[in-house]
Write a protein that holds these residues in place. Structure first.
Motif, short mmCIF file in Angstrom:
data_model
loop_
_atom_site.label_atom_id
_atom_site.label_comp_id
_atom_site.label_asym_id
_atom_site.label_seq_id
_atom_site.Cartn_x
_atom_site.Cartn_y
_atom_site.Cartn_z
N LYS A 31 5.40 18.62 71.26
CA LYS A 31 6.36 18.63 70.16
C LYS A 31 7.76 18.47 70.73
N PHE A 32 8.60 17.77 70.02
CA PHE A 32 10.03 17.83 70.32
C PHE A 32 10.66 18.65 69.21
N ASP A 33 11.17 19.81 69.56
CA ASP A 33 11.59 20.80 68.57
C ASP A 33 10.43 21.04 67.61
N ASP A 34 10.60 20.73 66.33
CA ASP A 34 9.49 20.97 65.41
C ASP A 34 8.68 19.71 65.10
N ARG A 35 9.12 18.60 65.70
CA ARG A 35 8.47 17.34 65.38
C ARG A 35 7.25 17.15 66.28
N ASN A 62 3.13 20.91 75.43
CA ASN A 62 3.24 22.25 74.88
C ASN A 62 1.94 23.03 75.06
#
Lengths: 212, 213
Positions: free
Chosen positions: A10-14, A54
């Motif tokens: 994930k990139f941040d919440d994406r 992650n």
């Protein structure tokens, strides 16, 4: 053999990569395909340790390993970048021999000898003392391949190997990749070019954009 | 001519002092500037905040004030330098700030891909900095460094304010004593000679880095 189990990124919440499972057998060519923005390059960056997944697990020859922290002496993954990222301040030969000398502690003589064998294979003879700016796109790419091979990787990864080249050079890349396959090199190729992928791949892995 | 020969020794000894200040400032400030430049590009916010403050302070106040502060000001709180050390100290503090900013800009212009490419070849951070990043940064910053280096030769004349006998002071003393323009003209010529030599050396360095792009 390289296995990816439930790799999530994930990139941040994406959500970019959602539970990716795939296997690459020794000596085979895996093409990672999909539309742009689907996460192909991110997947490659996770495999080559430039991004930290992650969650999930990487298993190489039955042993769990963490590409992101793989800074010890086992050379595992080589990468040929889309824009090659040769070092502009070093000659072709120094680009290739720098890491073998500094990381693998090879002698000048051994490093140069091995570099020359590979350079000959990829038609780079006589280019030793040139600097990257003096090379064509195709030559730069071949230097990038030799530079990655000089670290004796178990797996060689390419990010969009055809996109920075003239269309008529695509054939040449295919030839090189298939030649390395004959030498039992395991290769992972990220590409959006389906035709190219079909020409070289033993397996295709489709990445689709995550909905979340 | 006879007069020139008479005053030349004192001018040359003044020029010697100018060169000493120049030399020590360069030798210390440039490496220190590289280190602080790396610090300015680091991800560790408290460090960059401190360094930014330091750069702001040094670039935002006159060098003349800094010299006076170090030599006449600091003794009031018990920190005593002799004249020469005070001058070197103030110059290093000041020029390091300028060099740090120049190197920061240079460091930020090296593409991230170069670091990644070095990382997948498993070069360590310092190997990457030393063999890949610094050479590229040096090539980028040579012209700006050259400007500062030439400024430094001329700025060194500010040390007269804390009573150091440099080139300018030697010329000034001779002019005041003998009531003639000759010493000041000679001082100008000597400064021009020094900057010409530095310009020549910088040109050589620049052309050495022109073998690659």
């Amino acid at each position: 053999m390289l296995e990816l189990k439930n790799i999530t990124k994930k990139f941040d919440d994406r959500m970019i990569l959602d539970n990716i499972n795939l296997t690459v057998s020794d000596g085979e060519i895996l093409c990672i395909v999909g539309p742009s923005g689907a996460g192909k390059t991110t997947l490659l960056r996770c495999i080559s340790g430039l991004e930290k997944a992650n969650s999930g697990e990487f298993i190489l020859d039955g042993q769990s390993f963490n590409p992101y922290e793989n800074r010890d002496n086992d050379s595992v993954i080589g990468v040929v970048f889309q824009d090659f990222q040769l070092f502009p301040n070093l000659s072709v030969l120094d680009n290739i021999t720098l890491a073998p000398k500094m990381v693998l502690h090879k002698s000048d003589k051994d490093a140069i000898e091995e570099a020359k064998i590979q350079m000959k294979q990829l038609n780079l003879e006589g280019k030793e003392t040139l600097y990257p700016y003096q090379l064509s796109g195709g030559q730069k790419q071949r230097v990038a391949i030799v530079r990655a091979l000089a670290m004796n990787p178990k797996i060689l990864c390419y990010d969009e190997p055809t996109s920075a080249l003239d269309p008529d050079l695509r054939q040449e890349v295919e030839t090189i990749i298939l030649k390395l396959k004959e030498q039992k090199m395991t290769q992972i190729v990220v590409t959006h070019d389906m035709e190219f992928a079909k020409n070289i791949a033993d397996h295709l892995f489709q990445v689709s954009p995550s909905n979340e | 001519m006879k007069y020139i020969m008479k005053i030349l020794p004192s001018l040359l000894s003044g020029a010697g002092m100018t060169l000493q200040i120049f030399f020590w400032t360069i030798v210390v400030s440039i490496p220190l500037g590289i280190v602080l430049g790396l610090g300015l590009t680091s991800e560790f916010k408290p460090l960059t905040a401190i360094l930014k403050f330091y750069v702001w302070l040094m670039r935002g106040t006159p060098l003349l004030l800094q010299l006076i502060f170090v030599f006449y000001g600091l003794p009031i709180i018990g920190i005593i330098f002799n004249r020469y050390d005070a001058a070197i100290f103030a110059f290093i503090l000041n020029y390091t700030a300028y060099f740090a900013e120049i190197f920061r800009g240079g460091l930020q212009s090296v593409p991230k891909g170069q670091y990644e490419s070095a990382k997948v070849l498993r070069l360590t951070y310092w190997q990457t900095i030393r063999r890949i990043v610094i050479p590229q940064v040096v090539k980028i910053v040579i012209p700006s460094i050259g400007n500062e280096v030439i400024n430094l030769i001329k700025d060194s004349s500010l040390v007269y304010v804390i009573g150091i006998g440099d080139l300018l002071r030697a010329g000034n003393v001779a002019t005041a004593r003998d009531v003639t323009l000759v010493p000041l003209l000679l001082v100008g010529v000597i400064y021009l000679l020094m900057t010409a030599i530095v310009t020549y050396i910088l040109g050589k360095v620049e052309s050495r880095y022109n073998t690659w792009k």
